[in-house]
Design an enzyme around this catalytic site. Structure first.
Site, PDB file in Angstrom:
ATOM      1  N   TYR A 141     -10.503  -3.759 -10.565  1.00  0.00           N
ATOM      2  CA  TYR A 141     -10.033  -1.684 -10.090  1.00  0.00           C
ATOM      3  C   TYR A 141      -8.955  -1.124 -10.337  1.00  0.00           C
ATOM      4  O   TYR A 141      -7.912  -0.558 -10.677  1.00  0.00           O
ATOM      5  CB  TYR A 141     -10.207  -1.743  -8.341  1.00  0.00           C
ATOM      6  CG  TYR A 141      -8.599  -2.283  -7.861  1.00  0.00           C
ATOM      7  CD1 TYR A 141      -7.766  -1.551  -6.835  1.00  0.00           C
ATOM      8  CD2 TYR A 141      -9.040  -3.617  -7.614  1.00  0.00           C
ATOM      9  CE1 TYR A 141      -7.503  -1.750  -6.313  1.00  0.00           C
ATOM     10  CE2 TYR A 141      -7.976  -4.049  -6.581  1.00  0.00           C
ATOM     11  CZ  TYR A 141      -6.565  -3.901  -5.819  1.00  0.00           C
ATOM     12  OH  TYR A 141      -5.950  -3.754  -5.168  1.00  0.00           O
ATOM     13  N   HIS A 151     -26.717  21.745   1.125  1.00  0.00           N
ATOM     14  CA  HIS A 151     -27.017  22.215   0.268  1.00  0.00           C
ATOM     15  C   HIS A 151     -25.697  23.792  -0.480  1.00  0.00           C
ATOM     16  O   HIS A 151     -26.085  24.569   0.185  1.00  0.00           O
ATOM     17  CB  HIS A 151     -28.390  22.346  -0.587  1.00  0.00           C
ATOM     18  CG  HIS A 151     -29.370  23.135  -2.029  1.00  0.00           C
ATOM     19  ND1 HIS A 151     -28.545  22.038  -2.818  1.00  0.00           N
ATOM     20  CD2 HIS A 151     -28.867  24.489  -2.304  1.00  0.00           C
ATOM     21  CE1 HIS A 151     -28.645  22.530  -3.672  1.00  0.00           C
ATOM     22  NE2 HIS A 151     -28.913  24.424  -3.465  1.00  0.00           N
ATOM     23  N   LYS A 189      -0.177   5.351  -5.820  1.00  0.00           N
ATOM     24  CA  LYS A 189      -1.088   5.391  -6.963  1.00  0.00           C
ATOM     25  C   LYS A 189      -1.930   6.374  -6.886  1.00  0.00           C
ATOM     26  O   LYS A 189      -2.654   7.014  -8.133  1.00  0.00           O
ATOM     27  CB  LYS A 189      -2.263   3.990  -6.947  1.00  0.00           C
ATOM     28  CG  LYS A 189      -3.382   3.416  -8.347  1.00  0.00           C
ATOM     29  CD  LYS A 189      -4.588   4.333  -7.863  1.00  0.00           C
ATOM     30  CE  LYS A 189      -4.973   3.598  -6.016  1.00  0.00           C
ATOM     31  NZ  LYS A 189      -4.875   2.067  -5.986  1.00  0.00           N
ATOM     32  N   GLU A 217     -25.455  15.636  -0.802  1.00  0.00           N
ATOM     33  CA  GLU A 217     -27.097  15.492  -0.315  1.00  0.00           C
ATOM     34  C   GLU A 217     -28.173  15.201  -1.382  1.00  0.00           C
ATOM     35  O   GLU A 217     -28.989  14.561  -0.688  1.00  0.00           O
ATOM     36  CB  GLU A 217     -27.316  17.309  -0.675  1.00  0.00           C
ATOM     37  CG  GLU A 217     -27.645  17.155  -2.101  1.00  0.00           C
ATOM     38  CD  GLU A 217     -28.247  18.720  -2.058  1.00  0.00           C
ATOM     39  OE1 GLU A 217     -29.266  19.481  -1.658  1.00  0.00           O
ATOM     40  OE2 GLU A 217     -27.751  19.875  -2.961  1.00  0.00           O
ATOM     41  N   CYS A 261      -1.741   1.383  -2.671  1.00  0.00           N
ATOM     42  CA  CYS A 261      -2.463   2.429  -2.861  1.00  0.00           C
ATOM     43  C   CYS A 261      -2.234   4.615  -2.756  1.00  0.00           C
ATOM     44  O   CYS A 261      -2.851   5.037  -3.247  1.00  0.00           O
ATOM     45  CB  CYS A 261      -3.716   2.223  -1.981  1.00  0.00           C
ATOM     46  SG  CYS A 261      -3.336   1.443  -0.074  1.00  0.00           S
ATOM     47  N   CYS A 294       0.523  -1.398  -0.002  1.00  0.00           N
ATOM     48  CA  CYS A 294      -0.179  -0.147  -0.315  1.00  0.00           C
ATOM     49  C   CYS A 294       0.782   1.532   0.011  1.00  0.00           C
ATOM     50  O   CYS A 294       0.695   1.555  -1.057  1.00  0.00           O
ATOM     51  CB  CYS A 294      -1.356   0.160   1.088  1.00  0.00           C
ATOM     52  SG  CYS A 294      -2.356   1.307   1.508  1.00  0.00           S
ATOM     53  N   GLU A 345      -8.205   1.825 -12.735  1.00  0.00           N
ATOM     54  CA  GLU A 345      -7.236   3.467 -11.930  1.00  0.00           C
ATOM     55  C   GLU A 345      -6.155   3.377 -12.821  1.00  0.00           C
ATOM     56  O   GLU A 345      -6.343   4.539 -13.593  1.00  0.00           O
ATOM     57  CB  GLU A 345      -7.071   2.907 -10.987  1.00  0.00           C
ATOM     58  CG  GLU A 345      -8.495   2.881  -9.964  1.00  0.00           C
ATOM     59  CD  GLU A 345      -7.377   2.027  -8.213  1.00  0.00           C
ATOM     60  OE1 GLU A 345      -8.855   1.521  -7.278  1.00  0.00           O
ATOM     61  OE2 GLU A 345      -6.842   1.732  -8.400  1.00  0.00           O
TER      62      GLU A 345
END
Length: 448
Positions: free
Chosen positions: A178, A437, A51, A442, A48, A43, A182
């Site tokens: 993935y 908002h 990346k 939301e 990750c 990782c 990616e």
């Protein structure tokens, strides 16, 4: 009780091994850890973290293009791959130092060499030195799978992708998971012609189908090519140095780089598992029970080497639970239900809980709510790319059993929403929450 050199000896200093070692030491255990490469694991060093930095860098391509609609004149913007690469690798060095410092600060002895299990309580280092421990923890992680095809040595994996000298003009990415999606988003945004070759007809198996379809649609619009139901048959070098890739059901293609993203396999080779009698399953993963114990009472395993859930936060949880349980007298087990996950594609996908198909299989009644909208930023820059949020509920109780999203910042949004799903909240609870908002988040409390 027999006297050992250490209470715990961990093999592998990735996310799970570091957490387990640090926590065990904090509980008062005498701990050592062996790592043949660098502290931090996949990782931090080659996964990750670097990346995600490349993903950030790639997003500037669209941001600079969109900036003119917000009144900015950028001028002759230029991209320097080597600068990005070197800055990312420098930060990896920084993190490696921090992880090492964390272990040292907790009194963990670090051996920067390969370790082999030579007995239920014995470890032999590459130097020939032997150490004994009451408990041995295997945390060696996994590595990229490379298909056994002619010319496979001409390709690279995600490990090497961070060290390229230049962005290739044309890159073929093998795989549909993935990692493939990616890197496809990164290389495409940075100017490469990207072709994804997948042996099946689906991307991102296990994710909500509507999100997978949306990502495919957007990726094609962005210029990424796809070849489905295609098995790689071989790679050969052309006279000009480019690569010719052959595959089933499709014509050969000439590219400048082939990136294998065809899954990951547990790192068990040369660990001495057979000699120690440690069982592995048919997929080459170390077999463990729900307390991370192997069939040998003194040997445990956590993280990707067990091939349960190949996610960094899961390895960390497993390492923490192991150390608390074995050395802290704190009964602890990892709950593998409702684990959130993300794909840092362009745009990203995030998900937690059941997909609609899974819910239909497991529940008698299912209610589905969606929001298909164009984010405000995309509207102003006249980009037609749309986000999609989907909520899956138990039709009888209204309990939210799954949330899925594709769109800007979807992983950041899902992390908080995952708490609600884990807590068993209902659609009515979401509806009763006042919206913030204007935000994309939301939409989670306005789903219809």
């Amino acid at each position: 009780m027999a006297e050992y050199d250490y209470d715990l000896f961990t093999i592998g200093a990735g996310s799970g091994g570091v957490r387990a070692s640090r926590v065990a030491a904090a509980h008062g255990a005498r701990v050592a850890i062996a790592e043949e490469y660098r502290v931090g694991g996949t990782c931090v060093i080659r996964g990750c973290v670097p990346k995600k930095m490349l993903v950030y860098g790639a997003h500037f391509a669209e941001d600079l293009e969109d900036a003119t609609r917000f009144g900015w004149e950028i001028g002759n913007a230029k991209f320097d791959w080597k600068r990005l690469r070197d800055n990312v690798l420098a930060d990896v060095d920084r993190l490696n130092g921090l992880y090492t410092q964390t272990l040292e600060n907790n009194g963990v002895d670090i051996f920067g060499e390969r370790a082999t299990i030579t007995g239920p309580h014995e470890i032999t280092l590459a130097s020939g030195e032997t150490k004994t421990a009451r408990i041995i923890l295997i945390a060696t992680g996994a590595r990229p799978h490379v298909p056994s095809i002619p010319g496979h040595d001409l390709g690279i994996t995600s490990n090497e992708a961070f060290h390229l000298d230049a962005i290739p003009d044309r890159i073929l990415i093998a795989g549909g998971g993935y990692i493939a999606n990616e890197f496809a988003g990164v290389f495409n945004a940075l100017g490469a012609k990207v072709t994804i070759v997948n042996r099946s007809d689906k991307l991102l198996r296990g994710y909500e189908e509507a999100l997978r379809d949306r990502l495919l649609q957007i990726s094609i619009t962005k210029g990424i090519d796809f070849r489905f139901n295609a098995d790689l048959r071989g790679i050969e070098k052309n006279p000009d140095g480019s690569l010719k890739v052959s595959m089933t059901n499709n014509d050969p293609i000439d590219v400048d780089c082939v990136l294998f993203a065809t899954g990951r396999v547990p790192n068990i080779e040369g660990l001495g598992l057979e000699a120690a009698g440690v069982e592995v399953n048919d997929h080459g993963a170390v077999t463990v029970d729900d307390e991370a114990r192997t069939n040998i009472a003194s040997i445990y395993a956590v993280g990707d080497v067990t091939n349960r859930v190949q996610l960094t936060p899961v390895a960390i949880r497993e390492g923490q639970a192991f150390a608390d349980r074995v050395f802290g007298d704190k009964p602890s087990k990892v709950d593998y239900s409702c684990i959130p996950a993300a794909v840092f594609s362009h745009p990203p996908i995030a998900s937690v809980g059941l997909t609609e198909a899974q819910a239909n299989e497991q529940l008698g009644s299912v209610a589905v709510y969606t929001s298909d909208f164009r984010p405000m930023k995309n509207a102003l820059v006249q980009r037609n790319e749309r986000a999609l949020y989907k909520m899956i509920c138990d039709g009888e109780t209204g309990r939210v059993v799954g949330l899925h999203a594709i769109g800007p910042e979807a992983p950041e949004i899902i992390q908080a929403a995952a708490i609600a799903v884990k807590a068993g909240l209902t659609k009515a609870d979401f509806d009763a929450t006042v919206a913030v908002h204007p935000t994309m988040a939301e939409e989670l409390v306005l789903l219809k």
